[in-house]
Design an enzyme around this catalytic site. Structure first.
Site, PDB file in Angstrom:
ATOM      1  N   HIS A 112       7.778  -2.734  -5.491  1.00  0.00           N
ATOM      2  CA  HIS A 112       7.149  -1.619  -4.569  1.00  0.00           C
ATOM      3  C   HIS A 112       7.448  -0.358  -5.281  1.00  0.00           C
ATOM      4  O   HIS A 112       6.522   0.443  -5.382  1.00  0.00           O
ATOM      5  CB  HIS A 112       7.454  -1.694  -3.331  1.00  0.00           C
ATOM      6  CG  HIS A 112       6.616  -0.929  -2.221  1.00  0.00           C
ATOM      7  ND1 HIS A 112       5.196  -1.222  -2.085  1.00  0.00           N
ATOM      8  CD2 HIS A 112       6.990   0.309  -1.742  1.00  0.00           C
ATOM      9  CE1 HIS A 112       4.978  -0.159  -1.113  1.00  0.00           C
ATOM     10  NE2 HIS A 112       5.900   0.574  -0.924  1.00  0.00           N
ATOM     11  N   HIS A 165      -0.747  -0.593   2.818  1.00  0.00           N
ATOM     12  CA  HIS A 165       0.107  -1.037   3.895  1.00  0.00           C
ATOM     13  C   HIS A 165       0.160  -2.463   4.347  1.00  0.00           C
ATOM     14  O   HIS A 165      -0.105  -2.620   5.389  1.00  0.00           O
ATOM     15  CB  HIS A 165       0.106   0.201   4.749  1.00  0.00           C
ATOM     16  CG  HIS A 165       1.620   0.766   5.050  1.00  0.00           C
ATOM     17  ND1 HIS A 165       1.819   1.169   6.330  1.00  0.00           N
ATOM     18  CD2 HIS A 165       2.576   1.027   4.127  1.00  0.00           C
ATOM     19  CE1 HIS A 165       3.128   1.682   6.049  1.00  0.00           C
ATOM     20  NE2 HIS A 165       3.522   1.419   4.951  1.00  0.00           N
TER      21      HIS A 165
END
Lengths: 241, 83, 737
Positions: free
Chosen positions: C43, C89
């Protein structure tokens, strides 16, 4: 016509109101921060803009009414100054007791952002004198808590005193249940105080005051104020200003 | 130190759309709810000279800010908290 | 347990651990290991994707900031620039839809104002399972209200986006939020910690234990356990962020501000490491100075907390009080937590005692790249669909109504009416059109915004799907009259450890890069989200393209709605017989297969040129991209939007269902007044694009006749009312029914 736009923490239509007053109408306007008190004599119009003052936490408008600037607004209202509360500004006026009633969550519990048709309830006010009574106009709404509530006596009084400035209606001006976006009592979209110098409304006239935005119906509201303040309006002077 | 548990609810007769939605959901799940009212529970820790003083303060809070008398009622309990 | 075991538990590999030991010249302590594990997660480090992302074209004369910063920036003239970024998200939204989506919006907004820009618009690209599933309904409802409550409170209009429904997204919905800001060119600020001795300050919300290891959480597959790891999900406070936004924009007008950085994934660790690494400097900070919401937090927790609504600010030494004054006005704190050093180290102290000491560059940029090899998935070898075996339905009118009611095509008003899309009074074209158009106050200009991707196309042909996403986004901008300026991309894929997923990833990137290069639209920012899968299913490869375009004169914008009865309706481009991967096959026959339509980039470019020119010359009264559902759906949508009908005849030897519902690319349905036709033909001839008259705009009726050269014919005859009903109410019925 000099306007004050009160900036509460969480106000987000302050810039839009400033733009319309200064750029579209070409009139002087100033921001007043909520922590400042001001002298009513310095302004002709006080705008409480839309937004989410204090995040709408507790109840929309409940915390903002205690700010120092609101003390000045209360005094100005008493002196007959023109006060316009739009959306969250309307909610603050209700919480502050300058207008009767209270605001609840929309009937379907959802935020509503779309155009609505409004029937002009009265042209007899500094804010609506350029409209015709019964005229149908289009304005955008954008709120989650626009469900106006007041007891029956209050509603009756508002009606009999001709203080309902706008009703939610259909395109033809019929005030129907179907045309009511949020469950407001009597389809009320905007009301005046007794002195007719304070207007609270949920729809956003500042969002429809220019042709490029596809609709300029709201411009008349601001022009009405200018007409009134410059003494050209047919309604003459109100109150004790 | 005192701790107040304040309950704010719509007055009888005021339509409560959240309550109605929850009632629908409960009935859908087979609970046969008769009526549902949604309120807010607010906890306040405060200093006060006595229990009575604390109660007076909490009542004023409710009247001034925490409840809107046009459409809400409030009730509360105050208890002394040991530190 | 040995350190290495500890490291593996945190998701680091043995190779990575050894590199850490070599870099530090010793074994890392707990705090250091924690910091490495989040910063070297996929990430934060893009270790699986970095080499491939280099394929994107990122430079052009108008690009002021390409990838690598909080957001990309492009020049729009008049001393103004547009700032853009999209971010996923997905994982947080899968376990707590409301907060997951809300904090996604909050994070992307901070990326924009961290550049010094005023955020002016949001878009949300959403993908969910089919709405018949109660859990999907719950996720969908939660995500939409999370986005609404955050964006609405901020006063930033949500003007566009997409919503697709397919069972592949059932366990792992995609929530991609894009934010666009505007800034004066000379006020751009970057996330750099420059100048030894300058002060590092933390502003905004207090720090709690929320979201620790959120970045690592986003770097693994979703499982039953994900649910129970909910503490990883943060809670958003849009009111706090609104105050933070106003305070930061006020602050950033000051010349003594050196840099600013959002605290997002990996919190303070990431913000410090990245700002220091970008400037080639170091930072020394003391965690004891960090304002906290909870007691007894360890240095580990403070450094890794992902509490929302916080920013790191670097200012010239001596201006700390000035910063405090501005933040106090907005009832926010600003605390000096450390300073910039010259030794390149990120040194963390607790009450003066060193608890971690790592080279900032190693943390921010040192994660070893993982070289992976893709393998062409088996399903791609056996995908040819023999369309001749598909029997055309008798009643094509019914087909059209079914397509208009498919949630992937139907009106998304149920969603966007919950988003404030008119605040800021710039929204000239509202959601529900091909792209949103905003005016730029103080100029004649406007900008157009869109997000696009067809996941099914990308699944069935990753390369063509990637190309198509770019082409479609460009076309969506062009039909409003906007010239495409820049791309921000959000690449949503399954696990890169699966060679077949890696193949999809590689090919999608090739396709995007090829189209972006050919159409001359640079990629200026973006985000990669891997591990979007559960044990049950993998998502379609879904590289969402966010695109911004420029209108020199916003008053000359165009919309999809038919405007006047009597106007001619024309097709710009040509029809080809491509039925594969269509919504028609999916909805009517339950087939998700075949070859997706091909984009001929040269043809696409000529079409864009024609469309922009015709709109600029005021020739067109409406223009609409032909996409899902094909030609018939495109015409129907222009009818519904304009509350007008259509009557026309199309002569073609393509089988009627492919002609009407096939999704062949590079086509635009436009309407114009008849006297403008010669001028349009002239512009089209110059551009080398075919124009075919399809029919006319009429009052209420909808009639399409298709005739072939052998005398065969088919027709669709419907009323405007029944089409509008099918299209406008379908999503609402699915969600609320």
């Amino acid at each position: 016509m000099k306007s004050a736009i009160i900036v509460f923490p969480g106000s987000n239509c302050d810039g839009d109101c400033f733009h319309v007053l200064s750029e579209v109408l070409g009139q002087p306007a100033e921001y007043v921060f909520h922590k400042e008190k001001f002298s009513a004599g310095d302004f002709d119009l006080i705008v409480l803009p839309g937004g989410f003052s204090y995040g709408d936490y507790l109840r929309a408008g409940a915390i903002a009414r205690f700010s120092p600037a609101m003390e000045s607004v209360l005094k100005a209202a008493e002196r007959g100054k023109l006060i316009l509360g739009i959306c969250n500004g309307f909610q603050i006026l209700l919480e502050a007791g300058l207008l009767p009633g209270a605001m609840m969550k929309n009937r379907d519990l959802k935020f509503h952002c779309h155009d609505v048709y409004l029937k002009v309830g009265t042209a007899d006010s500094p804010f609506t004198n350029l409209y015709l009574p019964g005229e149908v106009v289009k304005m955008p709404v954008a709120h989650g808590q626009g469900n106006y509530y007041a007891d029956e006596d209050t509603i009756e009084r508002l009606k009999s005193e001709n203080r309902i400035a706008f009703y939610y209606s259909d395109e033809k001006g019929r005030v129907t249940e179907k045309a009511n976006p949020n469950g407001s009592a009597a389809n009320i979209a905007g009301i005046l105080n007794e002195g007719r110098n304070v207007l609270g409304m949920m729809p956003h006239p500042e969002r429809c005051a220019e042709e490029i935005l596809g609709n300029a119906d709201g411009k008349k509201l601001f022009k009405s104020i200018l007409e009134y303040l410059e003494g050209r309006s047919k309604i003459g002077k109100i109150g004790r200003s | 130190m005192f701790k107040a548990k304040i309950n704010v609810q719509f007055k009888e007769g005021v339509l409560d759309p959240q309550g109605a939605a929850i009632k629908g959901a409960l009935n859908h799940l087979g609970f046969e709810a008769e009526d549902v009212r949604v309120g807010k529970m607010i906890e306040v820790k405060l200093k006060a000279a006595s229990l009575e003083d604390a109660r007076t303060k909490v009542r004023t809070m409710c009247e001034k800010l925490l409840a809107n008398p046009v459409l809400e009622d409030y009730s509360f309990e105050v208890a002394e908290e040991s530190l | 347990m040995g350190r290495l075991e500890e490291a593996k538990k945190l998701g680091l590999t043995e190779e990575e651990y050894n590199l850490i030991v070599r870099t530090l010249g010793r074994e890392p302590n707990d705090v250091e290991l924690g910091m490495y594990s989040v910063m070297w997660s996929e990430h934060c480090s893009y270790k699986n994707s970095r080499p491939l992302l280099k394929k994107f074209p990122t430079k052009a004369p108008h690009v002021l900031q390409g990838p690598g910063e909080n957001a990309g920036i492009v020049d729009i003239g008049d001393d103004l620039a547009v700032v853009l970024k999209i971010e996923s998200h997905n994982h947080p939204s899968a376990v707590e839809p409301y907060q997951g989506a809300a904090t996604g919006v909050g994070g992307i907004i901070r990326d924009i104002f961290a550049m010094g820009a005023r955020p002016i618009a949001l878009l949300d690209s959403l993908r969910f399972g089919e709405l018949d599933d109660p859990r999907v309904k719950y996720l969908f409802g939660g995500v939409v209200s999370g986005i609404a409550d955050y964006g609405n409170c901020m006063g930033i209009p949500t003007v566009g986006g997409e919503a697709y429904f397919n069972d592949v997204y059932k366990d792992n919905p995609l929530v991609n939020a894009m934010c666009v800001g505007i800034i004066r060119r000379d006020e751009i600020i970057r996330g750099k910690a420059q100048g030894v001795g300058n002060s590092v300050m933390l502003v905004g919300a207090a720090t709690g234990r929320d979201g620790i290891h959120g970045a690592s959480f986003a770097s693994e597959e979703l499982s039953e356990e994900s649910e129970s790891r909910r503490p990883s999900v943060q809670v958003g406070d849009p009111f706090m962020e609104k105050l933070l936004l106003e305070a930061c924009l006020e602050l950033l007008k000051e010349k003594w501000v050196v840099g600013i950085q959002d605290l997002g994934a990996a919190g303070l660790t990431s913000a410090c490491a990245e700002t220091a690494a970008r400037a080639g400097s170091g930072i020394e900070l003391d965690v004891a100075l960090v304002p906290r919401r909870e007691t007894e937090m360890t240095p580990y927790e403070v450094m890794l907390s992902e509490s929302q609504e916080r920013m790191l600010i670097i200012v010239e030494k001596g201006h700390e009080e000035d910063v405090k004054r501005i933040f106090e006005k907005w009832d926010l704190f600003a605390v000096k937590i450390g300073e910039v050093t010259g030794d390149g180290m990120l040194r963390v102290l607790e009450n003066g005692k060193t608890v971690a000491e790592i080279p900032a560059k190693s943390l921010a940029e040192g994660a070893p790249v993982i070289k992976r090899k893709g393998r062409k998935p088996a399903y791609l070898e056996r995908q040819d669909l023999d369309c001749s075996k598909i029997r055309m339905p008798e009643n094509l009118g019914d087909v059209l109504l079914k397509l208009l009611g498919s949630p992937n095509i139907a009106s998304k008003a149920w969603i966007y009416q919950q988003y404030d899309h008119t605040v800021r009074t710039d929204t000239v074209v509202r959601p529900g059109s091909d792209a949103a158009v905003l005016r730029v106050k103080g100029t004649k200009k406007g900008i157009a915004l869109t997000t696009d991707c067809n996941g099914l196309y990308c699944y069935l042909d990753p390369y063509e799907g990637g190309k198509q996403a770019v082409a479609e986004a460009a076309r969506n901008l062009a039909v409003t009259g906007a010239k495409p300026l820049a791309i921000t991309d959000c690449l949503n894929f399954g696990s890169p450890e699966d060679p077949e997923v890696y193949y999809q990833f590689e090919k999608c990137i090739d396709g995007i890069a090829e189209a972006a290069r050919f159409l001359e639209i640079p990629v200026v920012s973006g985000n990669v989200s891997f591990y979007n899968e559960s044990s049950e299913r993998k998502i379609f490869p879904t590289p969402v393209i966010g695109m911004v375009g420029l209108l020199e004169d916003v008053s000359k914008h165009c919309t999809l709605a038919f405007k006047k009865p009597g106007d001619l309706v024309v097709l710009l481009g040509v029809n080809t017989e491509e039925l594969g991967a269509s919504e028609y096959l999916r909805v009517i026959f339950g087939i998700e297969g075949g070859r997706p339509p091909r984009v001929d980039l040269d043809r696409e470019k000529r079409l864009l040129i024609l469309c922009l020119k015709a709109i600029r010359q005021g020739l067109l009264n409406s223009a609409h991209d032909v996409s899902e559902g094909g030609l018939a759906v495109a015409i129907a949508e222009s009818c519904i939007a304009g509350n007008l009908g259509f009557k026309g005849k199309i002569r073609s030897d393509i089988r009627p269902d492919a002609l009407l519902f096939g999704e062949c690319q590079s086509r635009i349905v436009a309407s114009l007044s008849e006297d403008k036709l010669p001028a349009l033909m002239e512009v089209a001839r110059e551009a080398g694009v075919e124009v075919t008259v399809l029919g006319r705009v009429v009052l209420e009726h909808f009639l399409i006749e298709v005739k072939d050269s052998r005398g065969g014919s088919k027709r669709i005859e419907l009323s405007l009312g029944e089409m509008a009903e099918a299209w406008s109410k379908s999503l609402e019925r699915k969600v609320e029914g």
